[in-house]
Every structure is written in structure tokens, then in C-alpha cells.
Scaffold this active site. Structure first.
Site, PDB file in Angstrom:
ATOM      1  N   TRP A  58      62.075  68.650  32.384  1.00  0.00           N
ATOM      2  CA  TRP A  58      62.747  67.659  32.002  1.00  0.00           C
ATOM      3  C   TRP A  58      61.881  67.120  30.661  1.00  0.00           C
ATOM      4  O   TRP A  58      61.873  66.934  29.066  1.00  0.00           O
ATOM      5  CB  TRP A  58      63.722  66.931  31.413  1.00  0.00           C
TER       6      TRP A  58
ATOM      7  N   HIS B  26      69.535  69.975  34.897  1.00  0.00           N
ATOM      8  CA  HIS B  26      70.118  68.865  35.654  1.00  0.00           C
ATOM      9  C   HIS B  26      70.163  67.541  35.021  1.00  0.00           C
ATOM     10  O   HIS B  26      70.823  67.174  34.055  1.00  0.00           O
ATOM     11  CB  HIS B  26      69.974  69.200  36.874  1.00  0.00           C
TER      12      HIS B  26
ATOM     13  N   TYR C  23      65.589  52.402  29.057  1.00  0.00           N
ATOM     14  CA  TYR C  23      65.727  51.441  28.491  1.00  0.00           C
ATOM     15  C   TYR C  23      67.352  51.772  27.398  1.00  0.00           C
ATOM     16  O   TYR C  23      68.046  51.118  27.950  1.00  0.00           O
ATOM     17  CB  TYR C  23      65.179  50.154  28.311  1.00  0.00           C
TER      18      TYR C  23
ATOM     19  N   SER D 165      72.107  63.414  16.294  1.00  0.00           N
ATOM     20  CA  SER D 165      73.410  62.610  17.153  1.00  0.00           C
ATOM     21  C   SER D 165      73.534  60.906  16.926  1.00  0.00           C
ATOM     22  O   SER D 165      74.362  60.243  16.940  1.00  0.00           O
ATOM     23  CB  SER D 165      74.217  63.438  17.769  1.00  0.00           C
ATOM     24  N   SER D 166      72.370  60.962  17.816  1.00  0.00           N
ATOM     25  CA  SER D 166      71.839  59.369  18.370  1.00  0.00           C
ATOM     26  C   SER D 166      71.575  58.529  17.609  1.00  0.00           C
ATOM     27  O   SER D 166      72.320  57.876  17.657  1.00  0.00           O
ATOM     28  CB  SER D 166      70.845  60.108  19.457  1.00  0.00           C
TER      29      SER D 166
ATOM     30  N   HIS E  75      59.595  56.077  27.712  1.00  0.00           N
ATOM     31  CA  HIS E  75      59.908  55.030  28.487  1.00  0.00           C
ATOM     32  C   HIS E  75      61.346  54.210  27.467  1.00  0.00           C
ATOM     33  O   HIS E  75      62.070  53.849  27.976  1.00  0.00           O
ATOM     34  CB  HIS E  75      58.851  54.049  28.871  1.00  0.00           C
TER      35      HIS E  75
ATOM     36  N   SER F  75      77.360  42.390  32.997  1.00  0.00           N
ATOM     37  CA  SER F  75      77.044  41.253  31.600  1.00  0.00           C
ATOM     38  C   SER F  75      78.848  40.917  31.300  1.00  0.00           C
ATOM     39  O   SER F  75      79.501  39.933  31.539  1.00  0.00           O
ATOM     40  CB  SER F  75      76.043  40.772  30.792  1.00  0.00           C
TER      41      SER F  75
ATOM     42  N   ASP G  22      86.451  49.096  12.165  1.00  0.00           N
ATOM     43  CA  ASP G  22      86.845  50.660  12.737  1.00  0.00           C
ATOM     44  C   ASP G  22      84.705  50.348  12.446  1.00  0.00           C
ATOM     45  O   ASP G  22      84.263  49.378  12.539  1.00  0.00           O
ATOM     46  CB  ASP G  22      87.157  51.148  11.651  1.00  0.00           C
TER      47      ASP G  22
ATOM     48  N   GLU H 174      63.853  55.155  26.438  1.00  0.00           N
ATOM     49  CA  GLU H 174      64.715  56.024  26.544  1.00  0.00           C
ATOM     50  C   GLU H 174      65.213  55.921  28.292  1.00  0.00           C
ATOM     51  O   GLU H 174      66.535  55.322  27.907  1.00  0.00           O
ATOM     52  CB  GLU H 174      64.527  58.194  26.606  1.00  0.00           C
TER      53      GLU H 174
ATOM     54  N   ARG I  21      58.484  66.321  44.666  1.00  0.00           N
ATOM     55  CA  ARG I  21      59.144  66.368  43.669  1.00  0.00           C
ATOM     56  C   ARG I  21      59.221  67.545  42.785  1.00  0.00           C
ATOM     57  O   ARG I  21      58.851  68.620  42.955  1.00  0.00           O
ATOM     58  CB  ARG I  21      59.650  65.341  42.505  1.00  0.00           C
TER      59      ARG I  21
ATOM     60  N   HIS J   6      52.276  54.095  32.011  1.00  0.00           N
ATOM     61  CA  HIS J   6      52.617  54.130  33.678  1.00  0.00           C
ATOM     62  C   HIS J   6      53.048  55.304  34.255  1.00  0.00           C
ATOM     63  O   HIS J   6      53.435  55.795  35.422  1.00  0.00           O
ATOM     64  CB  HIS J   6      53.164  52.986  33.992  1.00  0.00           C
ATOM     65  N   HIS J   7      53.843  56.007  33.735  1.00  0.00           N
ATOM     66  CA  HIS J   7      54.261  57.980  33.890  1.00  0.00           C
ATOM     67  C   HIS J   7      52.929  58.810  33.940  1.00  0.00           C
ATOM     68  O   HIS J   7      53.022  59.517  34.410  1.00  0.00           O
ATOM     69  CB  HIS J   7      54.979  58.406  32.521  1.00  0.00           C
TER      70      HIS J   7
ATOM     71  N   LYS K  78      67.843  38.682  34.616  1.00  0.00           N
ATOM     72  CA  LYS K  78      69.464  39.538  34.513  1.00  0.00           C
ATOM     73  C   LYS K  78      69.539  39.331  35.867  1.00  0.00           C
ATOM     74  O   LYS K  78      71.363  39.055  35.713  1.00  0.00           O
ATOM     75  CB  LYS K  78      69.071  40.472  33.614  1.00  0.00           C
TER      76      LYS K  78
ATOM     77  N   THR L  55      63.423  40.923  33.527  1.00  0.00           N
ATOM     78  CA  THR L  55      64.740  41.716  34.421  1.00  0.00           C
ATOM     79  C   THR L  55      64.946  40.833  35.663  1.00  0.00           C
ATOM     80  O   THR L  55      66.532  41.146  36.716  1.00  0.00           O
ATOM     81  CB  THR L  55      64.699  43.589  35.620  1.00  0.00           C
TER      82      THR L  55
END
Lengths: 303, 539
Positions: B144, B79, B259, B171-172, B255, B270, B108, B257, B452, B304-305, B333, B330
Site C-alpha cells: 500500500w 487489504h 493520526y 472525497s476526504s 504519518h 473520550s 446540518d 494519516e 512481513r 521514522h518509517h 490522554k 499520548t
């Protein structure tokens, strides 16, 4: 209600949350529980205070920001004839909402640092227990107690049979039928052999993993610590009240990750010493009887 | 707009290729490739969503009713992978493909053939990933995050996952290179960097994040592969390695990722809020600097993870302070969005509704983020449903709501027709209510002690889990409304969209006809500062 100012706070939500968790002297999760348990250690109380402080700061900021947004959504509707203004910049405002959050965050970082320093300080422990995570059970070894080495007291602790048979796919048995001795439901939170510890003693835990990474967590003690193969992590606790405190493995460790609970039974010091002596005698007399449960009221299957 | 109409005339000579295969499989057109990305993301959203539905069904009540625990772990793992790499990221790349050339006045993307390849790697990557369900030993089930030793304990699913990561990573990276090359080289004369729409800015910064961290992930998973199959011991303690090293490598990718999955949504919001506030974006430059600051900080907060892995005190303090610091840009924003609305002339079409919900609900996700940053408190929150609630607020009501806002916002430009506003609003209200019913109780579950990634739980957690599952089913079903609305708009809607579409719309993309012709801006447009979304930023 440990965080000063809550009781007088005007925030109904915070009061409700605080009130519910103030009742958490009983150590199990309760239906509709909304907040962390306050727990039974200095650390868990400090963490609870920190939890409430940061929560209330967030609620405060939320009221200001969402309040402004809601006012804007009503006042500046085109359908009410609002005409758009042209401005798009204000250095003064932007400085304010850069500096003020820094100050608020510093206000949170200060107590967090204090609690962390306290939490990390395992010095002066009077007792050491080694905790090893296995798929899917815990092993507890009592290493030393009040300066002397404990002789061969250690045992495996796995999910109690009463829960294990109910949790099988399509068992047809109801999780609501699994009851502890005091009548409370302990489905998936009961083990065959409990970890017996004394109250009022600073206990150092050495936490490691035997196969994959696990995490040893009892919410009422106020922390969790990963059990990592090849690494020995140290943590400590000093439980203030006798009781049974339940937790679970918190790091995904395979198919039965959800089925390796932790149950800590905290007893008065004298009772613990008696229990420990019996365990040591048992170890000396009969290796096989090392995990005998004679002096523990809850035998296998009832934990 | 004089140049726009000549544009339309010019484009009539260059229509899309006629054959289906030629048009869609061999496309080098940014609009067609953008469409492919968006369709692919939508498909993956429903595949990942279907897995979530099974998860929520199993968690509907205590006891095991539907799936074996191991299969449950396969589902939670897949998932996450499908939603992150298959739904959120490709949707943003699709929006970038469609909108960046239109927003900066380019004909293009800079590298059209690479654009085709970076899309067509994805169906193969996901075929590999999803086919692992049919392997002996099943799909990867170690989460994951792929923490060893667990992740390399199972069958060969992990090898499929690693090759999937390599393919989608390539690809990315190609997509990111393309976006950077386009933005830096293909802007119309007069479209200075500090005049670009914020969406373009956020994507420029996101693209740099992608290039920086995808190779790190590729390296990390390759070490997993050699540990499993070639006898190395990077992460094997018994061989002198360190399982925690993988976590450092993974989160050094992971991390930023996070963002990567939210900055483009910031960009969309925005664009949407000023449009429906009929007022220029407040603090344009501050928005750009805030985005750049967040991107920088995202590289120095990864641990922090990992607060509960037993990091040394100094590291925990550093990562706590650095993490808390992210709240500052943040916050800037969020304050700027609110101030943009203040003094505006607001209407609430579907894109604006999603944008407003985004600001509020993303901020709630940010609040729990601040709580999680406090190390001692994290010792309680870590690996509980509190974290699950936190990142779903950020990723579903953040990233996914941002994408939905963007789709409703630009769909009339893409299709030339107005979507059904009534069904858009029904979709919004069902989604915003059910998503909170789904995720808000998870905060309580986590605080009360539910870890979890567990398939079964104590009866004390039953009530909130049932509420959450009901919210989940309604949220899942509501998304079908959006699909219906899109199909209706593209194929059946009668109401033509005007070129400008929205009264308050500003920016170059609204100067081309609706639907946007196959080729646009073959001749660079003339930039008129007052027509840009953020107004005149020279002061």
C-alpha cells in the site's frame, strides 16, 4: 541475560523471555522463539540490551497504568454502590505525568543514541563486501581485504534448490523435509552460495539495489540495511563466533520477496584467507569457476 | 428538556423524502449521509477482512497451499488500502456526519451538497480500485506504500490505484472542509470552542491534518504516474531521480494519516468513558492540547518509517527524538482516561467494554511504538512482523475498536431501539480474545526474524502463525455478530431507546428524541454548561 537487573527482576514474563533468548547461540530462528536473538556482534548485543531495556520500561508503565485501571474497574463499580465523584481536573497530577514520561524517554534516548553512534561508524573496516539486491537473489562482491584489493571474487546467491522445489504452489512436498547438514530445518533459509566471511574482522558492507529496493538483514548481526538502486549504503559488522547465520530480504521486492534468503558463514581468519585465495586463483585461472564451492562444505542444494 | 420536545414537534413537518432514490442517492441530510458512510465502511471492512482471511489461510502453515506469491502480494496491498481508505476513514467521516451537528447544536453540515458528493465519490473510487483485480497483470502488488521502483514495475493496476487515490483524496478533502466549516460556523450560541465535546475537537484537528496531507499524497502518486507512463524520472535513479524521495513524500502524508485514523477514535473514547463512569472527563483542556500537540508532532516524525534507508546520522537522531516525544501527549490522554474512571460509578455496557479494551490495547500498540522509535532497535524490528503487530494493535484494537464503541454507543440514538446487550457482550468478548490471539504472537514472530509481506516461512515460525491464523478466523467470524446485532436493532428490536439512552450521557445529542428526527436543531438549542460531557471547564 545481558541486561543487568533482569535476573533479579520480579517480572516473571521478562525472565522467561530473557531466558529463552539467552539460549540463542544457535543462529537459526527456533520454534516458539519469543525474543530477538542476542546475536554474535557487539552491535547485536547492544541492540538486544536496548530491546530489553525498552521492553521492561514498557512493562513497568503497563503495570502502573493497567493496574490503576483494573483497580478502578473493581473499586468504582456502580454495582458495588460506588457514587461518582465530581472532580475533573488537577494541574499538579497533569504536570507529573507530563514530566515523568519525558524523563523516562530521555533515559531510553541516551543509550539508543550511544548505540546508534557506534552502529553508524564504519571507519576502520579491514574488509569491504559489496552487497547488491536483485529480484530475487543477492550478489556479493569482495572488494578489499586488509588493505589490498581483492581480484574478481564475487557471486550470486539465490534460494537453494531443496527449498525452491518445496515452496512451489501445491508441490506436495513438506517444508519439514528440508534439512541443513546439521539436521536443523533450513526451509527458505538456505542458499546455493553462502557469503563466507572471517570472524574478528571489522567488515564494511556497501549495500545497493540492482532493480528495486531490497533490504539485507541477518538478525544475528543486529541490523538491516536497505538495498536501494542509485544509492550505496554503508554498514558494518564484526562477528565474534564462527557459525552459519541466516536472514532474509526484509523489503517487499516483488513476487519472490519471501524467497531470497541470506546465509552468512563466518569462519576463522586463517580458513577465510585460504578460501579467499582459492577464489582469487579460481578467478585468475578460470573465470567460469569463479563461484566454485570447493572449499565450502555445503555445496549447492545443501547450503 | 423543553426545547427538545418543541424540536421534535417542529421536525414532524420535515420528514425524510419518500422515494428510495431521492432519499439515499440525492441526500443532503447529514444523518442519511452519515448512515451511507457507515454502511459503506462496513461493507469495505468485510471486503478487506475477506482478503485478510485468505492471507491468514495461506499463512496457516508453512508451504504454499492456496495462492501464488504474486497474488498474495496483491492481497496484502489491497487489504491495507481497503481497510485504511475504505473502512476506517469513511467510518469516522460517517460518525462525524451523524454526530458533529448533533453535538454542537447545528441543523446540518455547513455544505450539504458537497457532503453528498464527497460520499458518492467513494463507491466510484473503490469500484476503480477493486476492478484492478480483473486487469491483465492484476491488482497493485507493491504494497500500500507504493514504493517505486517496485510499484511501477507491474501492470496497469498502479494507474487504477493512483486514480483511486485521487478520487478518495478529493472525497476526504471535501469531507474535511465540510467538517471544519461546520464546526467553525455552525455551533449553537454559547457552544464555545472550549465547550465542544472532545469528539468534535479531535475531528476538527483531524480535518486540518487531512487538508494538509492528502494533496501531498496526490502529488506523490502523480509523480509515480508520470514516471511510469510519461518518461519522467522523479524516482528513477537511472534518470537522475531518487527512489527514497518517494518515501519522504509518501510518509509526509503517511504519518499524519496514522493520526487521522486514531484521533477521532480518541474522541469517541473520550465521550464513552465519562458516560459510563458517570463522571466528567478528567483534564478536558489537557485533552484538547494533547490532541493538538500530537497533530503537530505528526508532521515532523515521518522519517521514522525510513530508518533503514540509510538516512544521515543527524536525521536519524532528530526523527528518533521527535518520535519519542509523541509518547508524552499520548500518555497524557491515557492517564486522563484512567483518571476519569477513578472515583467514578462504573457500569460496563458494550460501548464501555470496547472503550476499556481500547485504552489497554492501544497502549500496548503505543509501547511497541516506543520500542520502534529507538533507531538501533528499529534496525532489527523494521519490516518484520513486530511492525505488523504494532500497527494492527493501533489500528484494529485502536481505531476499529473505537469505531465499534461509537457504533454501540450511538446506535440507540440513530435507530431509536436498544441493541441486544447480550449479543453485544458476546461480540466484545469474542473479539477482544481473538484479536489478541491474532496479533500478539506476531510480536514474537517479528522478533524471531520473520519479515512481513511474505507468503511462506521457515518451519520455526509455524506454531505462532497457526495460532495467529486461528485467532484471525475467530475474529473475522465474530464481526458477523455485530452486523446481525445492528440489523436486529434497526429493523426488529422492540425495546425503545429513551432520549438520553445512557444514564450518564451528557451533551446535546442526547437531548433530541430517539431515533433522532430527520431534522434537528432547526432552532438553536440553549446551552446549559452542566449538561456537557466534560462538565464546567471554566476553572
Amino acid at each position: 541475560m545481558r541486561f543487568g537487573g533482569i535476573r533479579n527482576g520480579a517480572l516473571a514474563l521478562a525472565v522467561a523471555t530473557g531466558a529463552l533468548s539467552a539460549a540463542a547461540v544457535r543462529a537459526n530462528p527456533r520454534p516458539w522463539q519469543l525474543n530477538l536473538p542476542e546475536g554474535v556482534t557487539e552491535t547485536s548485543h547492544a541492540v538486544w540490551d536496548l530491546n530489553m531495556a525498552s521492553f521492561l520500561v514498557c512493562v513497568g508503565i503497563g503495570i502502573v497504568v493497567f493496574g490503576a485501571m483494573i483497580i478502578a474497574m473493581f473499586r468504582f463499580r456502580k454495582s458495588r454502590g460506588a457514587v461518582a465523584e465530581k472532580w475533573s481536573h488537577s494541574t499538579k497530577l497533569e504536570l507529573v505525568w507530563t514530566i515523568v514520561p519525558v524523563l523516562i524517554l530521555a533515559g531510553l534516548a541516551w543509550p539508543a543514541t550511544k548505540v546508534l553512534l557506534q552502529n553508524k561508524n564504519t571507519a576502520g573496516a579491514q574488509m569491504t563486501i559489496k552487497v547488491t539486491g536483485y529480484q530475487w537473489k543477492w550478489r556479493y562482491d569482495y572488494l578489499d581485504y586488509e588493505g589490498r584489493t581483492v581480484k574478481k571474487v564475487g557471486f550470486m546467491s539465490s534460494l537453494a534448490f531443496s527449498s525452491n522445489k518445496v515452496r512451489q504452489l501445491d508441490s506436495g512436498l513438506s517444508p519439514y523435509s528440508v534439512k541443513a547438514a546439521d539436521g536443523s530445518n533450513d526451509y527458505l533459509l538456505n542458499v546455493d552460495h553462502l557469503l563466507v566471511v572471517p570472524v574478528g574482522v571489522k567488515i564494511r558492507f556497501l549495500v545497493t539495489g540492482g532493480d528495486v529496493i531490497h533490504s539485507w538483514w541477518v538478525p544475528d548481526l543486529g541490523w538491516k540495511m536497505d538495498a536501494i538502486p542509485g544509492l550505496v549504503n554503508a554498514a558494518w559488522t564484526n562477528i565474534s563466533k564462527p557459525g552459519i547465520y541466516r536472514g532474509q530480504c526484509a523489503e517487499l521486492c516483488g513476487q519472490d520477496h519471501g524467497f531470497m534468503p541470506i546465509v552468512v558463514k563466518a569462519v576463522p581468519k586463517a580458513q577465510f584467507e585460504q578460501w579467499l585465495a582459492a577464489q582469487e586463483d579460481g578467478a585468475r585461472l578460470d573465470k567460469a569457476a569463479r563461484t566454485a564451492q570447493a572449499s565450502i562444505p555445503h555445496g549447492p542444494g545443501q547450503g | 428538556m423543553a426545547h427538545a420536545s418543541t424540536q421534535g414537534h417542529h421536525d414532524a413537518h420535515h420528514e425524510a423524502p419518500s422515494g428510495f432514490f431521492r432519499r439515499w442517492f440525492m441526500s443532503t441530510n447529514h444523518k442519511d449521509i452519515g448512515t451511507l458512510y457507515l454502511i459503506f465502511a462496513g461493507l469495505m471492512f468485510f471486503i478487506g477482512g475477506a482478503m485478510a482471511m485468505v492471507i491468514r489461510a495461506e499463512l496457516f502453515e508453512p508451504g504454499m497451499q492456496l495462492v501464488q506469491p504474486y497474488f498474495f502480494n496483491e492481497l496484502t496491498t489491497m487489504h491495507a488500502l481497503v481497510m485504511i481508505f475504505g473502512a476506517i476513514m469513511p467510518a469516522f467521516v460517517g460518525l462525524a456526519n451523524w454526530m458533529i451537528p448533533l453535538m454542537i447544536g447545528a441543523p446540518d453540515m455547513a455544505l450539504p451538497r458537497m457532503n453528498n458528493m464527497s460520499f458518492w465519490l467513494l463507491p466510484f473510487a473503490f469500484t476503480i480500485l477493486l476492478s484492478s483485480f480483473f486487469l491483465p497483470g492484476g491488482a497493485p502488488a507493491g504494497g500500500w506504500t507504493m514504493y517505486p521502483p517496485l510499484s511501477i514495475q507491474g501492470g496497469d493496476g498502479i494507474a487504477f490505484l493512483i486514480f483511486f487515490v485521487h478520487l478518495s483524496g478529493i472525497s476526504s478533502i471535501m469531507g474535511a472542509i465540510n467538517i471544519i466549516a461546520t464546526i467553525l460556523n455552525m455551533r449553537a450560541p454559547g457552544m464555545d470552542l472550549l465547550k465542544m465535546p472532545i469528539f468534535v475537537w479531535t475531528w476538527l484537528i483531524t480535518a486540518f491534518l487531512l487538508i494538509a496531507v492528502m494533496p501531498v499524497l496526490a502529488g506523490g502518486v502523480t509523480m509515480l504516474l508520470t514516471d511510469k507512463y510519461f518518461g519522467t524520472s522523479f524516482f528513477n535513479a537511472a534518470g537522475g531521480g531518487d527512489p527514497v524521495l518517494f518515501q519522504h513524500v509518501f510518509w509526509f502524508f503517511g504519518h499524519p494519516e496514522v493520526y487521522i485514523m486514531i484521533l477521532p477514535a480518541f474522541g469517541i473514547i473520550s465521550e464513552v468513558i465519562p458516560t459510563f463512569s458517570r463522571k466528567p472527563l478528567f483534564g478536558y483542556k489537557a485533552m484538547v492540547y494533547a490532541t493538538a500537540s500530537i497533530a503537530f508532532l505528526s508532521f515532523i516524525v515521518w522519517a521514522h518509517h525510513m530508518f533503514t534507508t540509510g538516512l544521515p546520522l543527524g536525521a536519524e537522531l532528530f526523527f528518533m527524538y521527535a518520535t519519542m516525544l509523541i509518547a508524552v501527549p499520548t500518555g497524557v490522554k491515557v492517564f486522563n482516561w484512567v483518571t476519569t474512571m477513578w472515583g467514578g460509578s462504573l457500569t460496563f455496557e458494550t460501548p464501555m467494554l470496547f472503550a476499556v479494551a481500547f485504552v489497554i490495547l492501544f497502549t500496548i500498540g503505543g509501547f511497541s511504538g516506543i520500542m520502534l522509535a529507538l533507531v538501533p532497535a528499529d534496525f532489527q524490528y523494521q519490516d518484520t512482523y513486530f511492525v505488523v503487530a504494532h500497527f494492527h494493535y493501533v489500528l484494529v484494537t485502536g481505531a476499529a475498536f473505537g469505531i465499534m464503541a461509537g457504533v454501540y454507543f450511538w446506535l440507540p440514538k440513530w435507530s431509536g431501539h436498544m441493541y441486544s446487550e447480550r449479543w453485544g457482550k458476546i461480540h466484545f468478548w469474542l473479539s477482544v480474545i481473538s484479536v489478541n490471539v491474532l496479533f500478539f504472537p506476531m510480536h514474537f514472530l517479528g522478533l524471531a526474524g520473520m519479515p512481513r509481506r511474505i507468503p511462506d516461512y521457515n518451519v520455526a515460525f509455524a506454531d505462532f502463525n497457526m495460532i495467529s491464523s486461528i485467532g484471525g478466523f475467530v475474529f473475522g467470524a465474530s464481526q458477523l455478530i455485530m452486523v446481525g446485532n445492528i440489523i436486529y436493532t434497526v429493523f426488529f428490536a422492540k425495546r425503545k431507546a429513551s432520549d438520553r439512552v445512557w444514564e450518564g450521557a451528557k451533551g446535546l445529542e442526547w437531548t433530541v428524541p430517539s431515533p433522532a428526527p430527520h431534522h434537528t436543531f432547526s432552532v438553536p438549542p440553549v446551552i446549559d454548561d452542566s449538561l456537557l460531557a466534560h462538565g464546567d471547564v471554566s476553572h
